[in-house]
Design an enzyme around this catalytic site. Structure first.
Site, short mmCIF file in Angstrom:
data_model
loop_
_atom_site.label_atom_id
_atom_site.label_comp_id
_atom_site.label_asym_id
_atom_site.label_seq_id
_atom_site.Cartn_x
_atom_site.Cartn_y
_atom_site.Cartn_z
N GLU A 132 0.96 -1.16 0.07
CA GLU A 132 -0.07 0.05 0.09
C GLU A 132 0.79 1.14 -0.13
O GLU A 132 1.91 1.15 0.74
CB GLU A 132 -0.87 -0.02 1.12
CG GLU A 132 -1.93 -0.92 1.27
CD GLU A 132 -3.25 -0.61 0.41
OE1 GLU A 132 -3.18 0.37 -0.05
OE2 GLU A 132 -4.15 -1.30 0.49
N ASP B 123 -7.39 1.67 -8.07
CA ASP B 123 -5.89 1.90 -7.60
C ASP B 123 -4.90 0.85 -8.32
O ASP B 123 -5.30 -0.30 -8.68
CB ASP B 123 -5.82 1.95 -6.10
CG ASP B 123 -6.23 0.49 -5.41
OD1 ASP B 123 -7.22 0.04 -5.83
OD2 ASP B 123 -5.55 0.03 -4.63
#
Length: 259
Positions: free
Chosen positions: A105, A162
């Site tokens: 992330e 994303d």
């Protein structure tokens, strides 16, 4: 006699307690690493909020790249353990990639919708450098090829965006840790496809061959548009509307011919 019986019983129990001998001298050649992919995400949250969500919430990832000046890398889950970052996902026919991937992330807001359109947020140079450093280490230790470093939108194109169109895939490819097409080869193929655009079935087959889970209907249905848009956002981020065109066809052709 009672003493001898007791002694025999103790010896039997001792043998049972120690268990059978495990022989490790015949390892099979038919095996590989559990970790097959690296999946990159953005958090859509601040560093503080991201750490809270990834350590005390319902999701997790192996690593978090911060947005501080040095883009600190936080190790949150051991690579030998499964992190909950991918959700319902599929790539190259493998499903539920939590079990076969490392999740990274990156602290990034993602996007904001404004009256004049959607605004995407860039990644800092420090984040790019930290990510390249991290990927080089992960890929080397786990035998991960550049083709196996993918985005969340690649493995879940119907529900995820994303790491977004501003993610520096080309920079990562130049560092040897991600996939990017040869641009001269794309230009040559694009001229050919401009004269005759392939069928929708061709696009679906090529997307599937690259790794995307794609309907094989021969029709430009909603799911196919989503998959094509995810592919375009990854490899042609200036325009990702899910519409088949010569440049998208050329990129697909070149990537699928690249070893």
């Amino acid at each position: 006699m009672k003493f001898i019986t007791l002694l025999v019983s103790l010896l039997v129990l001792a043998g049972c307690a120690s268990g059978p001998r495990i022989d490790t001298s015949h390892p099979s050649v038919n095996q590989d690493n559990r970790i097959q992919f690296v999946v990159v995400h953005y958090t859509s949250a601040s560093l503080e909020r991201s750490l809270a969500l990834l350590t005390r919430g319902e999701v997790s990832s192996h690593y978090l790249v911060g947005d501080d000046k040095n883009a600190t890398i936080y190790k949150l889950v051991d690579e030998n353990r499964r992190a909950w970052h991918a959700g319902e996902s599929e790539w190259q026919g493998r499903t539920w990639l939590n079990s076969s991937s490392i999740g990274i992330e990156i602290v990034n807001p993602g996007f904001t919708d404004t009256p004049t359109g959607r605004v995407w947020y860039p990644y800092s140079e420090a984040q790019v450098q930290s990510l390249i450093f991290l990927l080089k280490d992960i890929n080397k230790r786990n035998g991960i090829s550049p083709r196996q470093v993918i985005g969340h939108s690649d493995i879940a194109p119907l529900r995820k965006l994303d790491p977004g169109p501003l993610f520096p895939w080309k920079r990562l490819a130049e560092a040897g840790v991600a996939l990017w097409p040869n641009e001269q080869a794309v230009a040559r193929e694009q001229a050919r496809f401009a004269a005759q655009l392939p069928s929708i079935s061709w696009f679906q087959e090529q997307l599937s061959h690259l790794g995307y889970t794609t309907p094989q209907t021969g029709e430009l249905d909603v799911a196919t548009r989503h998959v094509l848009a995810a592919f375009q956002m990854r490899f042609r981020p200036t325009l990702f509307d899910g519409t088949p065109d010569a440049q998208s066809a050329a990129i697909l052709q070149v990537l699928n011919q690249t070893k």
